[in-house]
Write a protein that holds these residues in place. Structure first.
Motif, PDB file in Angstrom:
ATOM      1  N   VAL A   1       0.847  -1.188   0.000  1.00 18.05           N
ATOM      2  CA  VAL A   1       0.000   0.000   0.000  1.00 18.05           C
ATOM      3  C   VAL A   1       0.886   1.243   0.000  1.00 18.05           C
ATOM      4  O   VAL A   1       1.769   1.394   0.856  1.00 18.05           O
ATOM      5  CB  VAL A   1      -0.928   0.030   1.231  1.00 18.05           C
ATOM      6  CG1 VAL A   1      -1.834   1.260   1.179  1.00 18.05           C
ATOM      7  CG2 VAL A   1      -1.764  -1.237   1.301  1.00 18.05           C
ATOM      8  N   THR A   2       0.636   2.112  -0.963  1.00 16.86           N
ATOM      9  CA  THR A   2       1.359   3.383  -1.068  1.00 16.86           C
ATOM     10  C   THR A   2       0.343   4.514  -0.973  1.00 16.86           C
ATOM     11  O   THR A   2      -0.737   4.439  -1.561  1.00 16.86           O
ATOM     12  CB  THR A   2       2.103   3.470  -2.412  1.00 16.86           C
ATOM     13  OG1 THR A   2       2.993   2.356  -2.533  1.00 16.86           O
ATOM     14  CG2 THR A   2       2.908   4.766  -2.502  1.00 16.86           C
ATOM     15  N   LEU A   3       0.689   5.561  -0.239  1.00 16.47           N
ATOM     16  CA  LEU A   3      -0.201   6.717  -0.122  1.00 16.47           C
ATOM     17  C   LEU A   3       0.072   7.702  -1.250  1.00 16.47           C
ATOM     18  O   LEU A   3       1.225   7.987  -1.580  1.00 16.47           O
ATOM     19  CB  LEU A   3      -0.008   7.413   1.220  1.00 16.47           C
ATOM     20  CG  LEU A   3      -0.288   6.587   2.483  1.00 16.47           C
ATOM     21  CD1 LEU A   3      -0.164   7.463   3.712  1.00 16.47           C
ATOM     22  CD2 LEU A   3      -1.671   5.955   2.419  1.00 16.47           C
ATOM     23  N   ALA A   4      -0.999   8.220  -1.833  1.00 21.30           N
ATOM     24  CA  ALA A   4      -0.866   9.245  -2.863  1.00 21.30           C
ATOM     25  C   ALA A   4      -0.269  10.511  -2.237  1.00 21.30           C
ATOM     26  O   ALA A   4      -0.382  10.736  -1.023  1.00 21.30           O
ATOM     27  CB  ALA A   4      -2.229   9.552  -3.477  1.00 21.30           C
TER      28      ALA A   4
ATOM     29  N   ALA B   1       4.357   7.415   5.656  1.00 17.02           N
ATOM     30  CA  ALA B   1       4.493   8.082   4.359  1.00 17.02           C
ATOM     31  C   ALA B   1       4.988   7.122   3.284  1.00 17.02           C
ATOM     32  O   ALA B   1       4.582   7.204   2.128  1.00 17.02           O
ATOM     33  CB  ALA B   1       5.434   9.280   4.485  1.00 17.02           C
ATOM     34  N   GLY B   2       5.873   6.212   3.660  1.00 19.84           N
ATOM     35  CA  GLY B   2       6.429   5.282   2.690  1.00 19.84           C
ATOM     36  C   GLY B   2       5.522   4.098   2.457  1.00 19.84           C
ATOM     37  O   GLY B   2       4.518   3.911   3.153  1.00 19.84           O
ATOM     38  N   PRO B   3       5.831   3.265   1.469  1.00 19.01           N
ATOM     39  CA  PRO B   3       5.018   2.079   1.177  1.00 19.01           C
ATOM     40  C   PRO B   3       5.003   1.108   2.358  1.00 19.01           C
ATOM     41  O   PRO B   3       5.989   0.974   3.083  1.00 19.01           O
ATOM     42  CB  PRO B   3       5.718   1.460  -0.041  1.00 19.01           C
ATOM     43  CG  PRO B   3       6.521   2.575  -0.641  1.00 19.01           C
ATOM     44  CD  PRO B   3       6.942   3.435   0.505  1.00 19.01           C
ATOM     45  N   LEU B   4       3.877   0.461   2.530  1.00 24.29           N
ATOM     46  CA  LEU B   4       3.711  -0.559   3.566  1.00 24.29           C
ATOM     47  C   LEU B   4       3.374  -1.877   2.887  1.00 24.29           C
ATOM     48  O   LEU B   4       2.469  -1.940   2.063  1.00 24.29           O
ATOM     49  CB  LEU B   4       2.581  -0.176   4.527  1.00 24.29           C
ATOM     50  CG  LEU B   4       2.188  -1.243   5.551  1.00 24.29           C
ATOM     51  CD1 LEU B   4       3.284  -1.423   6.593  1.00 24.29           C
ATOM     52  CD2 LEU B   4       0.858  -0.889   6.226  1.00 24.29           C
TER      53      LEU B   4
ATOM     54  N   THR C   1      -2.589   1.987  -4.453  1.00 24.61           N
ATOM     55  CA  THR C   1      -2.255   3.382  -4.180  1.00 24.61           C
ATOM     56  C   THR C   1      -3.483   4.026  -3.567  1.00 24.61           C
ATOM     57  O   THR C   1      -4.512   4.170  -4.236  1.00 24.61           O
ATOM     58  CB  THR C   1      -1.806   4.127  -5.438  1.00 24.61           C
ATOM     59  OG1 THR C   1      -0.671   3.486  -5.994  1.00 24.61           O
ATOM     60  CG2 THR C   1      -1.460   5.570  -5.097  1.00 24.61           C
ATOM     61  N   LEU C   2      -3.386   4.388  -2.324  1.00 27.75           N
ATOM     62  CA  LEU C   2      -4.536   4.916  -1.595  1.00 27.75           C
ATOM     63  C   LEU C   2      -4.611   6.424  -1.786  1.00 27.75           C
ATOM     64  O   LEU C   2      -3.643   7.153  -1.543  1.00 27.75           O
ATOM     65  CB  LEU C   2      -4.395   4.588  -0.107  1.00 27.75           C
ATOM     66  CG  LEU C   2      -5.590   4.838   0.805  1.00 27.75           C
ATOM     67  CD1 LEU C   2      -6.814   4.102   0.310  1.00 27.75           C
ATOM     68  CD2 LEU C   2      -5.265   4.420   2.225  1.00 27.75           C
TER      69      LEU C   2
END
Length: 340
Positions: free
Chosen positions: A234-237, A274-277, A336-337
């Motif tokens: 999961v990556t945050l936009a 902030a980084g990918p999980l 990508t959330l």
């Protein structure tokens, strides 16, 4: 118009319930049979209500047609305020409110239905579960426990009631009682479900200072539960990076049955970053030991950024679009959330 809304909601919920109940047919590749039966359930539900019910009691000729499910639910609620004697109306309203994530409203609607039909086991169980979901800590309070106990008294063999009473006992530190409750359920379960429940029983036995009831399980072989694990990144936009900088948000990664109940079959909870999980969902992440990833052929996976930190969807939460995953999954799933 409200009559049409009521019947549409009834058909929708009949399709959801029927589709979940007949899920093994779809998994077995019998799509035509599955579709025919689900459609028949929806038609029968609406037809039975038109035959036995009183649709005119829900008719409001001057109402404007609803433009959304939310408006339809509000119109149904307004009609029920004028005609509060309709048990099925309150049940339909409660289930619709659950679909919208309005858990506290759903719990109140189930309670109204119970005042009209206090000895219907499935209604008692649904009401107790909704009340627990509305609790800040997802706990069954004394009222919910009373409903579960009444459901078990009316229907002593109801598996859901037995399972949930065991959960109540675990929540209240009554581990030995939970062991006895769940062990009484084991002979009635399919082998896979029984094996999953034994894991929960052994955890309760350990907390109660009792010896385990089963030997330790061997590591999963290829094609077993481990093969059904799903790796999700999961990556945050960029638009969400500033939001998580304060470190107060929680990230949920959830898998559930497509078109089935909202209860997850696997869920992990992590502090938002902030980084990918990257997480791996497997049988150990199931909140319901009677339904595991390893027993399913397909799930839908999504991520949720929550400000409240609770498992229930709240205003202000950000969710990704659910992605269907056929099990066993071949490749990691990337989400990508917050992207448009």
């Amino acid at each position: 118009m409200v009559k049409a809304v009521f019947l549409s909601l009834a058909a929708l919920l009949a399709i959801i319930a029927g589709g979940a109940m007949l899920w093994p047919l779809l998994r077995a590749g019998k799509r035509a049979i599955w579709g025919t039966l689900v459609g028949s359930i929806a038609i029968a539900t609406v037809g039975l209500y038109l035959w036995l019910g009183t649709p005119a009691a829900l008719q409001a000729p001057d109402e404007a047609p609803p433009q959304s499910l939310e408006q339809a639910v509000e119109q149904l609620r307004a009609v029920l305020d004028e005609h509060p004697e309709r048990t099925e109306g309150w049940v339909l309203l409660a289930r619709s409110q659950l679909e919208l994530g309005r858990v506290a409203d759903a719990a109140a609607s189930f309670e109204r239905a119970l005042k009209l039909d206090p000895d219907q086991p499935e209604l008692l169980i649904e009401a107790a579960q909704a009340r627990a979901r509305a609790h800040p800590k997802m706990l069954f309070d004394d009222t919910g426990v009373e409903w579960l106990q009444r459901a078990r008294k009316v229907a002593p063999d109801n598996q859901r009631a037995i399972w949930l009473i065991g959960i109540v006992q675990r929540q209240r530190g009554q581990d030995e009682a939970a062991v006895r409750t769940w062990e009484s359920l084991l002979p009635r379960l399919e082998p896979n479900a029984a094996a999953a429940l034994r894991e929960q029983i052994d955890a309760a036995r350990a907390d109660a200072g009792m010896p385990p009831s089963t030997p330790a399980l061997a590591p999963p072989a290829a094609g077993s539960a481990g093969a059904h694990a799903i790796t999700v990144q999961v990556t945050l936009a960029p638009s969400l990076q500033a939001r998580v900088a304060a470190g107060k948000d929680t990230l949920f990664v959830i898998a559930r049955v497509p078109g089935g109940p909202p209860m997850p079959v696997a869920v992990e909870r992590h502090p938002a970053q902030a980084g990918p999980l990257t997480v791996t969902l497997d049988d150990g992440d199931s909140p319901m030991p009677t339904q595991k990833l390893s027993a399913l052929g397909e799930v839908e996976v999504f991520a949720r950024l929550s400000a409240s930190g609770t498992a229930m969807r709240q205003d202000g939460d950000v969710e990704s679009v659910p992605v269907k995953v056929v099990l066993p999954a071949g490749e990691p799933l990337r989400i990508t959330l917050g992207q448009p």
